[in-house]
Design a protein around this motif. Structure first.
Motif: not given
Length: 271
Positions: A124-144
């Motif tokens: 079986a194969m699982v594919v996970i796609d993470i867009s650059n925008q999702e990375l940017r949004d995640f970075m913007a909401n990181i708990d410091g």
């Protein structure tokens, strides 16, 4: 007992390794050159977890392909299809926990990420796609807060690991749950007392030997999965508890490892 750790650390390993690979601030030509160099090293063995078999770059997306040893990690990759949002969040958290600077570089370079996990047994194969925008949004909401990403990483991995439970890990021994209790990760084990030939309380009489055996299984110089997990516990100052529960008597016996003992095991593994 190594297999108990590996059921929890399947996805931690994947993304921590990726973070170290994509740490350069480079444009497309340079990224392609780095990918070629990585492919020359493939398969990149991740201990008994499995291996990275291929790394590709096309149309702004870096793709990592993994062959996962499902038997060793007690993992059925096919089941992960139902938990792709959890896997995606876990993937970004793993990368942030491993190397926040690398994650920032990747987002600034407009790179998208794709992770392909192939089960060596189920195919079986699982594919996970993470867009650059999702990375940017995640970075913007990181708990410091200190270790916020590490705590989140552990939380998400426990959630994912429990989706594969219960699992038989040995004759008469079933892992039924993984959870956090105080500053410990607890593995709840159901013991078939008929197979044991006694009440689970018998384990209490040989606790020192059982603990010694577990400690020996946790020491490894080249097992990426174990080393990553032990380092995460050390950062969080967490201990480990193996909780043996009798299936008939209801009695429980705990084998405890303090944070200091985890640190010592890690030190012994690194030399």
């Amino acid at each position: 007992m190594k297999r108990l750790i590996k059921i929890l650390l399947c996805c931690i390993t994947i993304l921590l390794v990726c973070g170290s690979f994509l740490s350069c601030n480079q444009k497309e030509a340079a990224i392609k050159q780095e990918i070629e160099q990585l492919n020359d090293q493939c398969p990149i063995v991740l201990g008994s977890f499995g291996a990275i078999t291929k790394v590709e770059y096309e149309d702004g997306t870096v793709t990592f392909t993994y062959l996962v040893n499902e038997k060793e990690t007690l993992t059925d990759i096919g089941k992960f299809q139902m938990y792709k949002p959890l896997l995606k969040e876990l993937s970004m958290t793993s990368l942030a926990s491993s190397n926040l600077a690398s994650m920032e570089t990747i987002s600034n370079d407009d790179v998208n990420l794709r992770y392909k996990m192939l089960g060596n047994k189920s195919k079986a194969m699982v594919v996970i796609d993470i867009s650059n925008q999702e990375l940017r949004d995640f970075m913007a909401n990181i708990d410091g807060k200190p270790h916020a990403m590490d705590h989140k990483l552990l939380d998400l991995n426990i959630q994912l690991a429990n989706t594969n439970l219960p699992q038989k890990i040995d004759k008469g021994l079933l892992i039924t749950q993984i959870f956090q209790q105080d500053n410990n990760v607890v593995y709840k084990l159901s013991v078939d007392e008929e197979d044991l030939g006694n009440d689970v309380e018998i384990i209490r009489q040989v606790k020192d030997q059982v603990k010694s055996d577990i400690a020996g299984s946790l020491q490894s110089e080249d097992d990426v999965v174990l080393t990553r997990f032990e380092k995460l516990l050390k950062k969080l100052q967490y201990g480990l508890i193996y909780r043996y529960c009798g299936n008939h008597s209801g009695h429980t016996v705990d084998i405890n490892f303090s944070p200091d003992e985890i640190s010592n095991i890690l030190s012994n593994s690194e030399y």
